[in-house]
Design a protein around this motif. Structure first.
Motif, PDB file in Angstrom:
ATOM      1  N   ALA A  14      36.156  64.416  60.676  1.00 53.49           N
ATOM      2  CA  ALA A  14      36.925  63.160  60.728  1.00 53.49           C
ATOM      3  C   ALA A  14      37.566  62.984  62.094  1.00 53.49           C
ATOM      4  N   TYR A  15      37.649  61.714  62.512  1.00 56.83           N
ATOM      5  CA  TYR A  15      38.354  61.404  63.763  1.00 56.83           C
ATOM      6  C   TYR A  15      38.737  59.928  63.770  1.00 56.83           C
ATOM      7  N   PRO A  16      39.884  59.622  64.395  1.00 54.70           N
ATOM      8  CA  PRO A  16      40.305  58.220  64.447  1.00 54.70           C
ATOM      9  C   PRO A  16      39.525  57.468  65.525  1.00 54.70           C
ATOM     10  N   ILE A  17      39.271  56.163  65.283  1.00 55.56           N
ATOM     11  CA  ILE A  17      38.413  55.414  66.226  1.00 55.56           C
ATOM     12  C   ILE A  17      38.994  54.071  66.676  1.00 55.56           C
ATOM     13  N   SER A  18      40.236  53.758  66.277  1.00 50.11           N
ATOM     14  CA  SER A  18      40.739  52.434  66.680  1.00 50.11           C
ATOM     15  C   SER A  18      42.047  52.537  67.463  1.00 50.11           C
ATOM     16  N   GLU A  19      41.998  52.195  68.736  1.00 51.03           N
ATOM     17  CA  GLU A  19      43.208  52.203  69.564  1.00 51.03           C
ATOM     18  C   GLU A  19      44.191  51.110  69.111  1.00 51.03           C
ATOM     19  N   PRO A  20      43.738  49.870  68.787  1.00 52.85           N
ATOM     20  CA  PRO A  20      44.706  48.870  68.325  1.00 52.85           C
ATOM     21  C   PRO A  20      45.484  49.343  67.092  1.00 52.85           C
ATOM     22  N   LEU A  21      44.814  49.986  66.151  1.00 56.63           N
ATOM     23  CA  LEU A  21      45.516  50.454  64.952  1.00 56.63           C
ATOM     24  C   LEU A  21      46.456  51.613  65.286  1.00 56.63           C
ATOM     25  N   ARG A  22      46.046  52.462  66.215  1.00 56.35           N
ATOM     26  CA  ARG A  22      46.906  53.590  66.622  1.00 56.35           C
ATOM     27  C   ARG A  22      48.219  53.063  67.181  1.00 56.35           C
ATOM     28  N   ARG A  23      48.125  51.952  67.962  1.00 54.44           N
ATOM     29  CA  ARG A  23      49.353  51.384  68.551  1.00 54.44           C
ATOM     30  C   ARG A  23      50.299  50.867  67.468  1.00 54.44           C
ATOM     31  N   GLU A  24      49.726  50.533  66.302  1.00 54.73           N
ATOM     32  CA  GLU A  24      50.568  50.072  65.181  1.00 54.73           C
ATOM     33  C   GLU A  24      51.059  51.238  64.316  1.00 54.73           C
ATOM     34  N   GLY A  25      50.740  52.469  64.736  1.00 57.71           N
ATOM     35  CA  GLY A  25      51.194  53.641  63.979  1.00 57.71           C
ATOM     36  C   GLY A  25      50.266  53.995  62.832  1.00 57.71           C
ATOM     37  N   LYS A  26      49.095  53.342  62.744  1.00 54.47           N
ATOM     38  CA  LYS A  26      48.120  53.648  61.682  1.00 54.47           C
ATOM     39  C   LYS A  26      46.868  54.283  62.306  1.00 54.47           C
ATOM     40  N   ALA A  27      45.906  54.589  61.453  1.00 53.25           N
ATOM     41  CA  ALA A  27      44.653  55.149  61.979  1.00 53.25           C
ATOM     42  C   ALA A  27      43.461  54.579  61.214  1.00 53.25           C
ATOM     43  N   LEU A  28      42.413  54.204  61.962  1.00 55.93           N
ATOM     44  CA  LEU A  28      41.127  53.914  61.331  1.00 55.93           C
ATOM     45  C   LEU A  28      40.351  55.225  61.448  1.00 55.93           C
ATOM     46  N   ILE A  29      40.215  55.919  60.313  1.00 58.07           N
ATOM     47  CA  ILE A  29      39.636  57.270  60.349  1.00 58.07           C
ATOM     48  C   ILE A  29      38.166  57.211  59.976  1.00 58.07           C
ATOM     49  N   ASN A  30      37.333  57.595  60.928  1.00 53.06           N
ATOM     50  CA  ASN A  30      35.906  57.714  60.673  1.00 53.06           C
ATOM     51  C   ASN A  30      35.675  59.081  60.057  1.00 53.06           C
ATOM     52  N   TRP A  31      34.934  59.151  58.966  1.00 54.10           N
ATOM     53  CA  TRP A  31      34.660  60.482  58.405  1.00 54.10           C
ATOM     54  C   TRP A  31      33.216  60.623  57.948  1.00 54.10           C
ATOM     55  N   ILE A  32      32.793  61.856  57.913  1.00 53.16           N
ATOM     56  CA  ILE A  32      31.422  62.200  57.500  1.00 53.16           C
ATOM     57  C   ILE A  32      31.503  63.401  56.571  1.00 53.16           C
ATOM     58  N   ALA A  33      31.014  63.252  55.351  1.00 51.16           N
ATOM     59  CA  ALA A  33      30.880  64.392  54.440  1.00 51.16           C
ATOM     60  C   ALA A  33      29.406  64.783  54.458  1.00 51.16           C
ATOM     61  N   GLU A  34      29.140  66.069  54.477  1.00 49.84           N
ATOM     62  CA  GLU A  34      27.744  66.510  54.599  1.00 49.84           C
ATOM     63  C   GLU A  34      27.470  67.645  53.627  1.00 49.84           C
ATOM     64  N   LEU A  35      26.324  67.581  52.938  1.00 50.95           N
ATOM     65  CA  LEU A  35      25.952  68.635  51.985  1.00 50.95           C
ATOM     66  C   LEU A  35      24.468  68.954  52.103  1.00 50.95           C
ATOM     67  N   ARG A  36      24.136  70.214  51.853  1.00 55.29           N
ATOM     68  CA  ARG A  36      22.711  70.567  51.722  1.00 55.29           C
ATOM     69  C   ARG A  36      22.251  70.109  50.344  1.00 55.29           C
ATOM     70  N   VAL A  37      21.057  69.548  50.275  1.00 53.42           N
ATOM     71  CA  VAL A  37      20.555  69.051  48.999  1.00 53.42           C
ATOM     72  C   VAL A  37      19.206  69.686  48.696  1.00 53.42           C
ATOM     73  N   ASP A  38      18.832  69.662  47.416  1.00 53.24           N
ATOM     74  CA  ASP A  38      17.536  70.224  47.024  1.00 53.24           C
ATOM     75  C   ASP A  38      16.425  69.240  47.373  1.00 53.24           C
ATOM     76  N   GLY A  39      15.238  69.790  47.529  1.00 55.17           N
ATOM     77  CA  GLY A  39      14.075  68.910  47.702  1.00 55.17           C
ATOM     78  C   GLY A  39      13.824  68.595  49.159  1.00 55.17           C
ATOM     79  N   GLN A  40      12.615  68.229  49.445  1.00 56.70           N
ATOM     80  CA  GLN A  40      12.201  67.993  50.823  1.00 56.70           C
ATOM     81  C   GLN A  40      12.065  66.520  51.168  1.00 56.70           C
ATOM     82  N   THR A  41      12.164  65.649  50.144  1.00 51.89           N
ATOM     83  CA  THR A  41      11.919  64.233  50.429  1.00 51.89           C
ATOM     84  C   THR A  41      13.235  63.539  50.750  1.00 51.89           C
ATOM     85  N   PRO A  42      13.387  63.110  51.959  1.00 51.64           N
ATOM     86  CA  PRO A  42      14.647  62.447  52.304  1.00 51.64           C
ATOM     87  C   PRO A  42      14.683  61.030  51.762  1.00 51.64           C
TER      88      PRO A  42
END
Ligand SMILES: Cc1cc2nc3c(=O)[nH]c(=O)nc-3n(C[C@H](O)[C@H](O)[C@H](O)COP(=O)(O)OP(=O)(O)OC[C@H]3O[C@@H](n4cnc5c(N)ncnc54)[C@H](O)[C@@H]3O)c2cc1C
Length: 414
Positions: free
Chosen positions: A213-241
């Protein structure tokens, strides 16, 4: 010299701007009819920020994205493994930015339309096929709206048309779909409270289960908030994406149970996931490095040339470095074929090394080592991984990806 660029992504638009500044006539053909601010977060490393700065975009980047202060790695228990300052705070002559990919694209698109003229960015036209004749190239484009086709003549064609590149498919018809790593990514943004220092990026877990996760918006940061970009990642079964479509929306129930216990004093991951509006699924894919990118007056750039796992925050940055290198090569050689060969020789080995390093987890190797050596956690990371080993992994990757501080400082002072 007239140069055609297929694809108005980050790579294609950066190239168009760089070529225009060097006095070339450029036209960009983009498949999508109305480019929109699609995607979620992306990082721009200092060497790529340098290039965008030279195109006059530094202020726009600083007004939009977060100047990244540090990168921190944790194990799956939330215990710290490694942290390092980033960008200016690390002593680099240029910042690192964490930014919304769509907003970055719009910054580039506005700049390209202003510099080249809006009529030179032709949307709704996809490259179908290209060929070379004696002193030039012919490129056949298909209108998405009605299937109508027309042929453009030029001196050079650059296919910056992404991981499903039409020119790459024409050259390597047997290559097939991208190579699936057996891991899925779920990506989203959440408006929330700033975490850590409000400018930092963290990754937790290991190669089979990870959260970034990481914040990506400077305008929102200036307002004391955060637009947080996040990525959840897991290994999955099977070979077909599943389809590798950046817009494939899925319910959170597909993955959120795996992160249910990931609540630490400084971040509540289940709450971040719960409060996101839309989640997009994307398979972890890349392609094998190619034996050549340039054939005569035709070449590949960015993801078309070297799609890589999004590890080490490198995809967009490397496309930007390609653009700089290719623009310099064309400006420095009267013969376009020699210029394209030079670009190929310079960029292909470097990016191939990153593709392969990312398959071995790149700088995220430290998380995997922590998991293998201390799956139950540790009192102090240095009980299981020496500081020198952690430092060496971080340093090696920066050198490989071309953003070690000594080298960039030297470039700045040159
Ligand atoms: C819609 C979208 C969303 C993305 N979201 C994220 C994200 O959230 N986070 C992240 O890290 N990375 C994301 N990426 C990938 C990231 O932008 C790239 O890895 C990186 O920036 C390299 O850029 P590129 O210009 O080489 O390729 P791309 O960004 O893939 O751009 C290629 C461009 O070419 C166009 N195109 C495709 N085929 C043709 C054709 N035949 N003729 C003409 N044009 C064509 C595409 O529409 C696209 O605009 C996204 C890519 C896309 C296309």
């Amino acid at each position: 010299m007239r140069i055609l660029v297929a694809g108005a992504g980050i790579g294609g638009l950066t190239l168009a701007l760089a070529l225009h500044r060097r006095g070339f006539e450029v036209a960009v053909f983009e498949a999508v009819a109305g480019p929109r601010a699609l995607g979620v977060g992306i990082n721009l490393l200092p060497h790529a920020v340098k290039e965008l700065g030279e195109l006059g975009l530094l202020d726009a980047l600083a007004d939009t994205g977060i100047e990244t202060a540090s990168l921190r790695y944790y194990n799956k228990h939330g215990q710290p493994i490694w942290q390092e300052p980033r960008g200016l705070l690390a002593g680099y002559p240029w910042p690192q930015f964490s930014i919304h990919r769509g907003e970055l694209l719009m910054i580039l698109l506005r700049a390209a339309r202003a510099a080249l003229g809006p009529e030179r960015i032709v949307t709704g036209h996809e490259l179908a096929e290209a060929s070379q004749h004696g002193s030039g190239i012919s490129a056949r484009f298909r209108r998405r709206a009605d299937g109508g086709e027309h042929v453009e003549e030029a001196d050079v064609l650059v296919a910056a048309d992404g991981i499903h590149s039409a020119l790459r498919r024409q050259w390597f018809p047997d290559e097939g779909p991208p190579r699936f790593a057996g891991r899925l990514l779920w990506r989203a943004t959440t408006v929330g409270e700033p975490f850590l220092d409000g400018r930092s990026m963290f990754m937790a877990g290991h190669q089979d289960q990870k959260f970034v996760a990481y914040p990506i918006s400077e305008p929102l940061r200036r307002e004391g908030k955060a637009l947080i970009n996040w990525i959840a990642e897991l290994r999955v079964d099977g070979q077909t994406p599943p389809r590798d479509d950046w817009n494939r929306q899925v319910p959170k129930s597909v993955f959120d149970h795996a992160f249910a216990g990931w609540r630490w004093p400084w971040i509540d991951i289940p709450a971040l996931i719960r409060r996101a509006e839309a989640v997009y699924e994307f398979p972890l894919v890349d392609r094998d490095p190619l034996a050549c990118w340039s054939r005569g007056r035709l070449t590949l750039l960015g993801d078309a040339a070297h799609p890589m796992y999004p590890i080490g925050s490198n995809g967009a940055s490397q496309a930007i470095l390609d653009a700089r290198c290719l623009a310099d090569a064309l400006a420095g050689h009267a013969d376009p074929e020699a210029a394209l060969a030079r670009y190929d020789a310079e960029r292909r080995p470097k990016t191939a090394a990153i593709v392969m390093a990312n398959r071995r987890n790149g700088p995220e190797q430290v998380m995997q080592l922590a998991e293998e050596r201390a799956p139950q956690g540790f009192a102090d990371v240095h009980d299981v991984i020496a500081h020198e080993e952690l430092q060496a992994i971080a340093d090696r990757y920066k050198q490989l990806a071309g953003f070690d501080k000594a080298r960039l400082t030297q470039e700045k002072n040159a």
